[in-house]
Motif scaffolding. Structure first.
Motif, PDB file in Angstrom:
ATOM      1  N   GLY A 390       0.736  -1.285   0.078  1.00  0.00           N
ATOM      2  CA  GLY A 390      -0.070  -0.071  -0.018  1.00  0.00           C
ATOM      3  C   GLY A 390       0.678   1.392  -0.054  1.00  0.00           C
ATOM      4  N   SER A 391       2.017   1.285   0.490  1.00  0.00           N
ATOM      5  CA  SER A 391       2.889   2.508   0.400  1.00  0.00           C
ATOM      6  C   SER A 391       3.338   2.620  -0.911  1.00  0.00           C
ATOM      7  CB  SER A 391       4.133   2.201   1.312  1.00  0.00           C
ATOM      8  OG  SER A 391       5.086   1.541   0.898  1.00  0.00           O
ATOM      9  N   GLU A 392       3.470   4.071  -1.169  1.00  0.00           N
ATOM     10  CA  GLU A 392       3.927   4.453  -2.749  1.00  0.00           C
ATOM     11  C   GLU A 392       5.251   3.901  -2.938  1.00  0.00           C
ATOM     12  OE1 GLU A 392       5.463   8.736  -4.681  1.00  0.00           O
ATOM     13  OE2 GLU A 392       4.622   8.754  -2.774  1.00  0.00           O
ATOM     14  N   LEU A 393       6.219   3.781  -1.894  1.00  0.00           N
ATOM     15  CA  LEU A 393       7.580   3.361  -2.296  1.00  0.00           C
ATOM     16  C   LEU A 393       7.462   1.793  -2.853  1.00  0.00           C
ATOM     17  CD1 LEU A 393      10.557   4.059  -2.505  1.00  0.00           C
ATOM     18  CD2 LEU A 393      10.681   3.587  -0.164  1.00  0.00           C
ATOM     19  N   PHE A 394       6.717   0.955  -1.998  1.00  0.00           N
ATOM     20  CA  PHE A 394       6.540  -0.414  -2.306  1.00  0.00           C
ATOM     21  C   PHE A 394       5.854  -0.640  -3.746  1.00  0.00           C
ATOM     22  CE2 PHE A 394       4.669  -4.924  -1.814  1.00  0.00           C
ATOM     23  CZ  PHE A 394       6.267  -5.331  -1.669  1.00  0.00           C
ATOM     24  N   GLU A 395       4.871   0.299  -3.876  1.00  0.00           N
ATOM     25  CA  GLU A 395       4.300   0.007  -5.454  1.00  0.00           C
ATOM     26  C   GLU A 395       5.003   0.267  -6.301  1.00  0.00           C
ATOM     27  OE1 GLU A 395       1.086  -1.445  -5.472  1.00  0.00           O
ATOM     28  OE2 GLU A 395       1.378  -1.686  -3.468  1.00  0.00           O
ATOM     29  N   GLN A 396       6.056   1.147  -6.116  1.00  0.00           N
ATOM     30  CA  GLN A 396       6.938   1.579  -7.334  1.00  0.00           C
ATOM     31  C   GLN A 396       7.948   0.603  -7.499  1.00  0.00           C
ATOM     32  OE1 GLN A 396       8.671   5.238  -6.367  1.00  0.00           O
ATOM     33  NE2 GLN A 396       9.989   5.465  -8.201  1.00  0.00           N
ATOM     34  N   ILE A 397       8.279  -0.189  -6.335  1.00  0.00           N
ATOM     35  CA  ILE A 397       9.344  -1.121  -6.472  1.00  0.00           C
ATOM     36  C   ILE A 397       8.940  -2.364  -7.050  1.00  0.00           C
ATOM     37  CG2 ILE A 397      10.660  -0.405  -4.563  1.00  0.00           C
ATOM     38  CD1 ILE A 397       9.680  -3.564  -3.885  1.00  0.00           C
ATOM     39  N   LYS A 398       7.433  -2.709  -7.133  1.00  0.00           N
ATOM     40  CA  LYS A 398       6.738  -3.785  -7.688  1.00  0.00           C
ATOM     41  C   LYS A 398       6.846  -3.427  -9.169  1.00  0.00           C
ATOM     42  CE  LYS A 398       3.113  -4.320  -4.955  1.00  0.00           C
ATOM     43  NZ  LYS A 398       1.871  -4.864  -4.596  1.00  0.00           N
ATOM     44  N   LYS A 399       6.255  -2.428  -9.613  1.00  0.00           N
ATOM     45  CA  LYS A 399       6.179  -1.947 -11.122  1.00  0.00           C
ATOM     46  C   LYS A 399       7.702  -2.015 -11.380  1.00  0.00           C
ATOM     47  CE  LYS A 399       2.226   1.174 -10.400  1.00  0.00           C
ATOM     48  NZ  LYS A 399       1.903   2.463 -10.363  1.00  0.00           N
ATOM     49  N   ALA A 400       8.755  -1.720 -10.965  1.00  0.00           N
ATOM     50  CA  ALA A 400      10.020  -1.861 -11.524  1.00  0.00           C
ATOM     51  C   ALA A 400      10.392  -3.244 -11.602  1.00  0.00           C
ATOM     52  CB  ALA A 400      11.042  -1.019 -10.454  1.00  0.00           C
ATOM     53  N   GLY A 401       9.678  -4.296 -11.113  1.00  0.00           N
ATOM     54  CA  GLY A 401      10.107  -5.761 -11.264  1.00  0.00           C
ATOM     55  C   GLY A 401      10.757  -6.708 -10.185  1.00  0.00           C
ATOM     56  N   PHE A 402      10.745  -5.652  -9.089  1.00  0.00           N
ATOM     57  CA  PHE A 402      11.361  -6.615  -8.019  1.00  0.00           C
ATOM     58  C   PHE A 402      10.426  -7.466  -7.250  1.00  0.00           C
ATOM     59  CE2 PHE A 402      12.039  -7.179  -3.303  1.00  0.00           C
ATOM     60  CZ  PHE A 402      13.296  -7.442  -3.377  1.00  0.00           C
ATOM     61  N   GLU A 403      11.135  -8.747  -7.097  1.00  0.00           N
ATOM     62  CA  GLU A 403       9.904  -9.685  -6.157  1.00  0.00           C
ATOM     63  C   GLU A 403      10.806 -10.396  -5.277  1.00  0.00           C
ATOM     64  OE1 GLU A 403       8.802 -12.497  -9.097  1.00  0.00           O
ATOM     65  OE2 GLU A 403       7.372 -11.167  -9.944  1.00  0.00           O
ATOM     66  N   PHE A 404      10.223 -10.724  -4.199  1.00  0.00           N
ATOM     67  CA  PHE A 404      10.827 -11.505  -2.941  1.00  0.00           C
ATOM     68  C   PHE A 404      10.843 -13.074  -3.523  1.00  0.00           C
ATOM     69  CE2 PHE A 404       9.366  -7.907  -0.487  1.00  0.00           C
ATOM     70  CZ  PHE A 404      10.408  -7.676   0.110  1.00  0.00           C
ATOM     71  N   PRO A 405      11.723 -13.881  -2.849  1.00  0.00           N
ATOM     72  CA  PRO A 405      11.852 -15.454  -3.195  1.00  0.00           C
ATOM     73  C   PRO A 405      10.323 -15.849  -3.012  1.00  0.00           C
ATOM     74  CG  PRO A 405      13.562 -14.732  -1.871  1.00  0.00           C
ATOM     75  CD  PRO A 405      12.712 -13.563  -1.973  1.00  0.00           C
ATOM     76  N   SER A 406      10.031 -16.901  -3.838  1.00  0.00           N
ATOM     77  CA  SER A 406       8.926 -17.749  -3.410  1.00  0.00           C
ATOM     78  C   SER A 406       8.759 -18.632  -2.729  1.00  0.00           C
ATOM     79  CB  SER A 406       8.187 -17.956  -4.884  1.00  0.00           C
ATOM     80  OG  SER A 406       8.930 -18.724  -5.609  1.00  0.00           O
ATOM     81  N   SER A 407       9.931 -19.033  -2.260  1.00  0.00           N
ATOM     82  CA  SER A 407      10.081 -20.330  -1.370  1.00  0.00           C
ATOM     83  C   SER A 407      10.856 -20.173  -0.290  1.00  0.00           C
ATOM     84  CB  SER A 407      10.265 -21.634  -2.135  1.00  0.00           C
ATOM     85  OG  SER A 407      11.827 -21.544  -2.415  1.00  0.00           O
ATOM     86  N   LEU A 408      10.966 -21.048   0.837  1.00  0.00           N
ATOM     87  CA  LEU A 408      11.895 -20.814   1.940  1.00  0.00           C
ATOM     88  C   LEU A 408      13.280 -21.275   1.506  1.00  0.00           C
ATOM     89  CD1 LEU A 408      10.204 -21.561   5.506  1.00  0.00           C
ATOM     90  CD2 LEU A 408      11.058 -19.353   4.775  1.00  0.00           C
TER      91      LEU A 408
END
Length: 504
Positions: A390-408
């Motif tokens: 919901g934060s402006e900064l996090f939305e910006q980084i998602k649009k830029a293509g950043f993703e966290f790992p999908s598994s432990l």
């Protein structure tokens, strides 16, 4: 099956001499529910093997693990996976920032049964009782768990517990393996330094901070009187002479800080804590002088950037400005308290040029800070996103293509450990030449102004390091600072954000 608890604090090197406050805090909440075994991964050669030997005895029904981002994952994940595969009757409970902020990937692993989402002082004992009595945990606050259909449930936030009602941490539960003197190391503050937490949370909502989703801008602290009594106990019983306050924001309450300073004014101790510039700029010079007299040696602040627009984007409370950052460094110079300013470089921008321009602007601003107050300690981090939905900064980084790992399992990749230490960004907008620019400047800065906390480099060594580095610092020639890196390596220069304040 037995009914004993095992509480594990995984390896968090290089902070290995820090008091195991996390497991003591948890142990305090459940000490009346039966036998407890405490394991500190920092003090064990092979904690996973040792824990498995204990589990083989068949007495443990619940394992609680504190899991912070970074180094702790390298022990927490393999152990948890092993428990799930070889001891499926044992309930595994994770707590800590990583568990809460990455709860989806944690629970979808199938290895973790419950997550304590915030303080566990009430949630954990309630969960233990519910599990042992065969009751449902859905009404216990501060829990996240997945039901049999795979649906993830968040039970909501509980009130912050009363730290004064909890009493002193149960240091007596530390057996001979963990003699308390092992956790009172020499630092630049003193010969026996206490690590101490006196509050929960932070009342601010910085969009890059992992604390925000846990506490939702709430803060609650232990009283000055009780903090002082705890410190005095460790002074009298174990010879402690200094304190690191590892609160997210020790200086939130001016009244509490001033009262504490008044109590310890003549104790001849040194102390360090974390605060906010805009909060402490409201302290009077008289307050600050009292703190200095009472032993306040250094304060860590998140300065973050010299760009007011970026500060607003970071949600720095709406009150911190570049002008204030500079002015406050000057105020502390006159008082004699060392400001430790951290900066976050490499945030996303409109394009590659704008990202690089902001990096260069922040480098020049850091040099302005050093001109105002040369004693200011500078900590440089590469921007590492946190899941602040919901934060402006996090939305910006998602649009830029950043993703966290999908598994432990993916989190065990060493690049993600460095990511959590804010030394490897893994962000698509930050190019290698930008990272080189930041790290080369950091090397030059640490040569021209060696950290006071690295007290092995003193006298002639410090003079030579500064002499070799100052021409680069003054001219802005930061590329290929191999001569500085060589001296840092020979003399084992220690950066506090990586190695802490401790000596080996």
């Amino acid at each position: 099956m037995g009914s004993e608890l095992l509480i594990f604090n995984p390896r968090s090197a290089p902070w290995k001499h820090r008091l195991p406050n996390s497991i003591l805090q948890v142990a305090q909440s459940v000490k009346d529910l039966g036998p407890i075994i405490l394991i500190d991964g920092n003090m064990e050669q092979n904690p996973i093997a040792d824990i498995c030997k204990i589990l083989d005895q068949g007495n443990i029904d619940i394992v609680g693990i504190t899991v912070m981002p970074g180094p702790q994952l390298t022990q927490a994940i393999p152990l948890t996976k092993k428990i799930a595969e070889e001891y499926p009757h044992i309930t595994v409970v994770w707590g800590g920032y990583f568990a809460s902020n990455q709860h989806k990937v944690v629970l979808e692993s199938g290895w973790v049964d419950y997550i304590i989402n915030g303080p566990g002082d009430e949630a954990f004992p309630q969960l233990v009782k519910a599990l042992r009595d065969g009751n449902d945990a859905k009404d216990i606050k501060n829990l996240i768990y997945r039901d049999e259909e795979g649906v993830i449930h968040n039970t909501g936030k509980a009130h912050l517990p009363d730290l004064d009602a909890m009493g002193r941490l149960p240091y007596e539960l530390l057996d001979e393996r963990y003699a308390l003197n092992n956790f009172l190391p020499r630092t630049f503050l003193g010969n026996k330094t206490i690590a101490y937490h006196s509050s929960f949370g932070c009342p601010f909502t910085c969009s890059f901070c992992a604390v925000v989703p846990i506490y939702n801008a709430r803060w609650k602290g232990r009283s000055a009187k009780n903090i002082a009594e705890d410190v005095k106990y460790l002074i009298d019983e174990y010879g402690a002479d200094s304190v690191e306050f590892h609160d997210n924001n020790f200086f939130t309450s001016r009244k509490r800080v001033v009262e504490f300073a008044q109590i310890v004014e003549n104790w001849k101790i040194k102390w360090w804590g974390e605060g906010r510039i805009d909060t402490m700029d409201k302290y009077s010079d008289e307050d600050l002088r009292l703190m200095k007299k009472a032993g306040c040696e250094m304060i860590f602040f998140g300065a973050e950037t010299g760009n007011d627009d970026v500060l607003k984007q970071m949600d720095k409370g709406g009150t911190q400005t570049a002008e204030q950052i500079l002015r406050f460094a000057g105020r502390l110079k006159t008082i004699g308290i060392i400001p430790e300013y951290s900066f976050v470089l490499g945030l996303p921008g409109e394009n590659e040029e704008s990202v690089m321009n902001q990096i260069n602007q922040d480098i020049e601003f850091i040099k302005k800070v050093k001109k105002v107050n040369p004693d200011t300690e500078i900590i440089i981090y590469l921007y590492s996103p946190v899941p602040s939905e919901g934060s402006e900064l996090f939305e910006q980084i998602k649009k830029a293509g950043f993703e966290f790992p999908s598994s432990l399992d993916e989190w065990l990749d060493p690049v993600w450990e460095n990511f959590d230490l804010r030394k490897n960004p893994l962000t698509p907008w930050l190019k290698p030449y930008m990272v080189d620019r930041i790290k080369n400047f950091e090397t030059v800065l640490n040569g021209a102004y060696p950290s006071r906390s690295c007290f092995r480099i003193v006298g002639a060594k410090k003079g030579m390091l500064k002499l070799v580095s100052k021409w680069r610092y003054n001219t802005g020639v930061y590329k290929y600072p191999y001569e500085i890196k060589a001296l840092h390596k020979i003399w084992k220069y220690r950066q506090p954000e990586i190695a802490g304040f401790y000596t080996e």
